[in-house]
Design a protein around this motif. Structure first.
Motif, PDB file in Angstrom:
ATOM      1  N   MET A   1       0.848  -1.199   0.000  1.00  0.00           N
ATOM      2  CA  MET A   1       0.000   0.000   0.000  1.00  0.00           C
ATOM      3  C   MET A   1       0.887   1.255   0.000  1.00  0.00           C
ATOM      4  O   MET A   1       1.844   1.337   0.750  1.00  0.00           O
ATOM      5  N   SER A   2       0.503   2.188  -0.860  1.00  0.00           N
ATOM      6  CA  SER A   2       1.363   3.375  -0.936  1.00  0.00           C
ATOM      7  C   SER A   2       1.146   4.252   0.293  1.00  0.00           C
ATOM      8  O   SER A   2       0.065   4.288   0.874  1.00  0.00           O
ATOM      9  N   GLN A   3       2.205   4.984   0.644  1.00  0.00           N
ATOM     10  CA  GLN A   3       2.183   5.849   1.811  1.00  0.00           C
ATOM     11  C   GLN A   3       1.322   7.090   1.539  1.00  0.00           C
ATOM     12  O   GLN A   3       1.451   7.713   0.483  1.00  0.00           O
ATOM     13  N   ILE A   4       0.447   7.439   2.486  1.00  0.00           N
ATOM     14  CA  ILE A   4      -0.343   8.677   2.306  1.00  0.00           C
ATOM     15  C   ILE A   4       0.516   9.848   2.781  1.00  0.00           C
ATOM     16  O   ILE A   4       1.063   9.798   3.882  1.00  0.00           O
ATOM     17  N   THR A   5       0.595  10.889   1.969  1.00  0.00           N
ATOM     18  CA  THR A   5       1.426  12.033   2.374  1.00  0.00           C
ATOM     19  C   THR A   5       0.543  13.182   2.894  1.00  0.00           C
ATOM     20  O   THR A   5      -0.642  13.276   2.554  1.00  0.00           O
ATOM     21  N   LYS A   6       1.172  14.030   3.708  1.00  0.00           N
ATOM     22  CA  LYS A   6       0.456  15.216   4.201  1.00  0.00           C
ATOM     23  C   LYS A   6       0.043  16.098   3.017  1.00  0.00           C
ATOM     24  O   LYS A   6      -1.033  16.692   3.023  1.00  0.00           O
ATOM     25  N   GLU A   7       0.920  16.136   2.014  1.00  0.00           N
ATOM     26  CA  GLU A   7       0.622  16.961   0.831  1.00  0.00           C
ATOM     27  C   GLU A   7      -0.679  16.499   0.173  1.00  0.00           C
ATOM     28  O   GLU A   7      -1.505  17.309  -0.227  1.00  0.00           O
ATOM     29  N   ALA A   8      -0.836  15.166   0.093  1.00  0.00           N
ATOM     30  CA  ALA A   8      -2.047  14.636  -0.568  1.00  0.00           C
ATOM     31  C   ALA A   8      -3.293  15.045   0.208  1.00  0.00           C
ATOM     32  O   ALA A   8      -4.316  15.423  -0.375  1.00  0.00           O
ATOM     33  N   ILE A   9      -3.177  14.997   1.534  1.00  0.00           N
ATOM     34  CA  ILE A   9      -4.341  15.363   2.359  1.00  0.00           C
ATOM     35  C   ILE A   9      -4.633  16.861   2.216  1.00  0.00           C
ATOM     36  O   ILE A   9      -5.772  17.284   2.032  1.00  0.00           O
ATOM     37  N   LEU A  10      -3.573  17.674   2.302  1.00  0.00           N
ATOM     38  CA  LEU A  10      -3.768  19.126   2.185  1.00  0.00           C
ATOM     39  C   LEU A  10      -4.307  19.494   0.811  1.00  0.00           C
ATOM     40  O   LEU A  10      -5.134  20.400   0.662  1.00  0.00           O
ATOM     41  N   ASN A  11      -3.834  18.757  -0.171  1.00  0.00           N
ATOM     42  CA  ASN A  11      -4.329  18.974  -1.524  1.00  0.00           C
ATOM     43  C   ASN A  11      -5.837  18.750  -1.581  1.00  0.00           C
ATOM     44  O   ASN A  11      -6.581  19.543  -2.177  1.00  0.00           O
ATOM     45  N   ALA A  12      -6.261  17.673  -0.936  1.00  0.00           N
ATOM     46  CA  ALA A  12      -7.697  17.364  -0.908  1.00  0.00           C
ATOM     47  C   ALA A  12      -8.448  18.457  -0.153  1.00  0.00           C
ATOM     48  O   ALA A  12      -9.515  18.920  -0.587  1.00  0.00           O
ATOM     49  N   LEU A  13      -7.872  18.915   0.964  1.00  0.00           N
ATOM     50  CA  LEU A  13      -8.562  19.931   1.773  1.00  0.00           C
ATOM     51  C   LEU A  13      -8.581  21.295   1.097  1.00  0.00           C
ATOM     52  O   LEU A  13      -9.396  22.153   1.430  1.00  0.00           O
ATOM     53  N   SER A  14      -7.687  21.480   0.134  1.00  0.00           N
ATOM     54  CA  SER A  14      -7.681  22.772  -0.560  1.00  0.00           C
ATOM     55  C   SER A  14      -8.855  22.872  -1.536  1.00  0.00           C
ATOM     56  O   SER A  14      -9.057  23.914  -2.158  1.00  0.00           O
ATOM     57  N   THR A  15      -9.639  21.797  -1.643  1.00  0.00           N
ATOM     58  CA  THR A  15     -10.851  21.895  -2.476  1.00  0.00           C
ATOM     59  C   THR A  15     -12.065  22.260  -1.632  1.00  0.00           C
ATOM     60  O   THR A  15     -13.160  22.441  -2.150  1.00  0.00           O
ATOM     61  N   VAL A  16     -11.875  22.348  -0.311  1.00  0.00           N
ATOM     62  CA  VAL A  16     -13.019  22.643   0.563  1.00  0.00           C
ATOM     63  C   VAL A  16     -13.075  24.148   0.832  1.00  0.00           C
ATOM     64  O   VAL A  16     -12.152  24.724   1.392  1.00  0.00           O
ATOM     65  N   GLN A  17     -14.181  24.760   0.447  1.00  0.00           N
ATOM     66  CA  GLN A  17     -14.317  26.218   0.568  1.00  0.00           C
ATOM     67  C   GLN A  17     -15.051  26.627   1.837  1.00  0.00           C
ATOM     68  O   GLN A  17     -16.036  25.999   2.216  1.00  0.00           O
ATOM     69  N   GLU A  18     -14.571  27.691   2.477  1.00  0.00           N
ATOM     70  CA  GLU A  18     -15.304  28.315   3.583  1.00  0.00           C
ATOM     71  C   GLU A  18     -16.166  29.397   2.934  1.00  0.00           C
ATOM     72  O   GLU A  18     -15.625  30.395   2.440  1.00  0.00           O
ATOM     73  N   PRO A  19     -17.495  29.207   2.870  1.00  0.00           N
ATOM     74  CA  PRO A  19     -18.317  30.118   2.061  1.00  0.00           C
ATOM     75  C   PRO A  19     -18.233  31.587   2.489  1.00  0.00           C
ATOM     76  O   PRO A  19     -18.201  32.473   1.638  1.00  0.00           O
ATOM     77  N   ASP A  20     -18.177  31.848   3.800  1.00  0.00           N
ATOM     78  CA  ASP A  20     -18.155  33.241   4.237  1.00  0.00           C
ATOM     79  C   ASP A  20     -16.853  33.929   3.902  1.00  0.00           C
ATOM     80  O   ASP A  20     -16.817  35.072   3.475  1.00  0.00           O
ATOM     81  N   LEU A  21     -15.760  33.215   4.157  1.00  0.00           N
ATOM     82  CA  LEU A  21     -14.458  33.838   3.965  1.00  0.00           C
ATOM     83  C   LEU A  21     -14.020  33.737   2.504  1.00  0.00           C
ATOM     84  O   LEU A  21     -13.066  34.389   2.092  1.00  0.00           O
ATOM     85  N   GLY A  22     -14.733  32.899   1.742  1.00  0.00           N
ATOM     86  CA  GLY A  22     -14.503  32.843   0.300  1.00  0.00           C
ATOM     87  C   GLY A  22     -13.174  32.234  -0.090  1.00  0.00           C
ATOM     88  O   GLY A  22     -12.665  32.520  -1.178  1.00  0.00           O
ATOM     89  N   GLN A  23     -12.589  31.423   0.794  1.00  0.00           N
ATOM     90  CA  GLN A  23     -11.316  30.769   0.464  1.00  0.00           C
ATOM     91  C   GLN A  23     -11.339  29.334   0.971  1.00  0.00           C
ATOM     92  O   GLN A  23     -12.207  28.954   1.757  1.00  0.00           O
ATOM     93  N   ASP A  24     -10.354  28.549   0.526  1.00  0.00           N
ATOM     94  CA  ASP A  24     -10.342  27.154   0.958  1.00  0.00           C
ATOM     95  C   ASP A  24      -9.609  27.009   2.294  1.00  0.00           C
ATOM     96  O   ASP A  24      -8.902  27.916   2.737  1.00  0.00           O
ATOM     97  N   LEU A  25      -9.778  25.842   2.912  1.00  0.00           N
ATOM     98  CA  LEU A  25      -9.256  25.625   4.270  1.00  0.00           C
ATOM     99  C   LEU A  25      -7.735  25.742   4.346  1.00  0.00           C
ATOM    100  O   LEU A  25      -7.194  26.182   5.362  1.00  0.00           O
ATOM    101  N   VAL A  26      -7.052  25.355   3.281  1.00  0.00           N
ATOM    102  CA  VAL A  26      -5.586  25.386   3.315  1.00  0.00           C
ATOM    103  C   VAL A  26      -5.075  26.817   3.140  1.00  0.00           C
ATOM    104  O   VAL A  26      -4.207  27.279   3.875  1.00  0.00           O
ATOM    105  N   THR A  27      -5.668  27.535   2.187  1.00  0.00           N
ATOM    106  CA  THR A  27      -5.271  28.940   1.996  1.00  0.00           C
ATOM    107  C   THR A  27      -5.547  29.740   3.268  1.00  0.00           C
ATOM    108  O   THR A  27      -4.767  30.605   3.659  1.00  0.00           O
ATOM    109  N   LEU A  28      -6.656  29.419   3.919  1.00  0.00           N
ATOM    110  CA  LEU A  28      -6.997  30.128   5.156  1.00  0.00           C
ATOM    111  C   LEU A  28      -6.099  29.719   6.325  1.00  0.00           C
ATOM    112  O   LEU A  28      -6.120  30.342   7.377  1.00  0.00           O
TER     113      LEU A  28
END
Ligand SMILES: Nc1ncnc2c1ncn2[C@@H]1O[C@H](COP(=O)(O)OP(=O)(O)OP(=O)(O)O)[C@@H](O)[C@H]1O
Ligand SMILES: [Mg+2]
Length: 358
Positions: A1-28
């Protein structure tokens, strides 16, 4: 099984938007304590307010995004919060208060104190540290509304706020004898308000809610000048006459360069037993005022006699009838307000701080 990296997780979380602040969780930069153990991912989302209206949605979206990363078997998310300081240098007046919000209107009796008290308690119910300052030195009502009869003994020259329903509060109504008339001259008024701000041991607060007296008189002006306010909330009734007064209140804050966080329309309608709405005081005025002044509309609060009964017996409606339409409306208004405050606080980080001249 391939190793899960923090980058992969953060990459996934960068698709999640905070509607009020208008940016994604990683940028915020609100993803914290990310840990990966084999296929198990754990992290904290540090919201900008515990009263975040999108809390459940963000948790669900984050989970979904991370579960979609190859190799992830389980996701454990902790939703926490850290309210940003609005950067207005309240520290200069030695107060660890992150955000100060005034509730006002141009007119009396529209429900400022009711809205202020219930918003404060709703924010505390969500987990925020909240103080309420009753700046209505002519007719302080919040002790009755919160069921507070006296202040704890002072700590030397410093006043200790009373505590009720999870909030700290202080009111001129607790410093004078009941029934004693309150007569204020300009300088006394100014120093009383300053004292309220600087001689009270508030401790660290996420939000200080300030219940203003009616009108655009001295007290409102001194206050808005004595304390760098994060912003003001204007309470209005749905009819035109009240709107004109509310408009005056709004202009006062604008003149003082206090941002208007939003408009609340109180006593919007009465729900009849058959579920229909009766517009006792006209309709749509709050939204209209918001529109013509380009101000956010925070919501409508219906009429319910339990609001008054709760106010008279020291049990705010968000405590006494938490599932009633009025309590739901007030909670949503508190959440919307907290979101606006976060947006303003994050946006003001680069502002030039206001200096307080002693
Ligand atoms: N949505 C509501 N439904 C029913 N009664 C309400 C509602 N909002 C406020 N009230 C009642 O209306 C009265 C006036 O409200 P409140 O004291 O909050 O107004 P205010 O604007 O702070 O007044 P003042 O200008 O005197 O400070 C109170 O008795 C309160 O309980
Ligand atoms: Mg009042």
């Amino acid at each position: 099984m391939s190793q899960i990296t923090k980058e992969a997780i953060l990459n996934a979380l960068s698709t999640v938007q905070e509607p009020d602040l208008g940016q994604d969780l990683v940028t915020l930069n609100i993803v914290r304590k990310l840990e990966i153990n084999d296929g198990n991912v754990t992290f904290t989302v540090m919201l900008t307010t515990p009263a975040c209206p999108f809390r459940a949605k963000l948790e669900k979206d984050s989970k979904q995004a991370v579960m979609a990363v190859e190799g992830v078997q389980s996701v454990n998310i902790k939703m926490d919060s850290d309210v940003p300081n609005d950067g207005r240098m309240r520290g200069l007046v030695k107060m660890p208060i992150r955000n100060a919000i005034a509730v006002g209107s141009g007119k009396g009796g529209v429900g400022k104190s009711t809205v202020a008290v219930n918003i404060a308690v709703a924010l505390a119910q969500a987990g925020a540290r909240v103080g309420l300052m009753d700046a209505d030195i002519y007719g302080p009502n919040t002790p009755t509304m919160l069921g507070v009869e006296k202040l704890p003994p002072p700590n030397g020259p410093r006043l200790i706020p009373a505590e009720a329903h999870g909030i700290k509060m202080i009111s001129m109504g607790l410093l004078v004898k009941p029934g004693q008339p309150l007569i204020w001259r300009g300088p006394m008024l100014n120093s009383a308000i300053r004292q309220f701000l600087s001689d009270v041991e508030w401790g660290e607060l996420d939000y200080l809610i300030i219940d203003l007296p009616p009108g655009t008189g001295d007290a409102s002006l001194s206050l808005a000048q004595a304390l760098p306010l994060s912003g003001a909330v204007i309470v209005t009734l749905p009819q035109l006459v009240s709107l004109e007064d509310a408009g005056r209140g709004l202009n006062m804050f604008k003149t003082l360069e206090v941002p208007i966080l939003g408009i609340v329309e109180n006593m919007s309608y009465l729900e009849l037993p058959d579920g229909t709405h009766m517009d006792l005081f006209g309709t749509g005025g709050g939204e209209h005022l918001a529109q013509i002044t380009n101000t956010p509309f925070l919501g409508k609060v219906p009429i319910d006699q339990n609001v008054r009964i709760g106010g008279d017996t020291g049990r705010p409606i968000v405590v006494s009838h938490p599932d009633s339409p009025v309590a739901i409306a007030l909670r949503e208004i508190a959440e919307g307000l907290a979101a606006k405050v976060s947006v303003a606080a994050l946006g003001s980080k680069n502002d030039i701080p206001i200096n307080i001249v002693e």
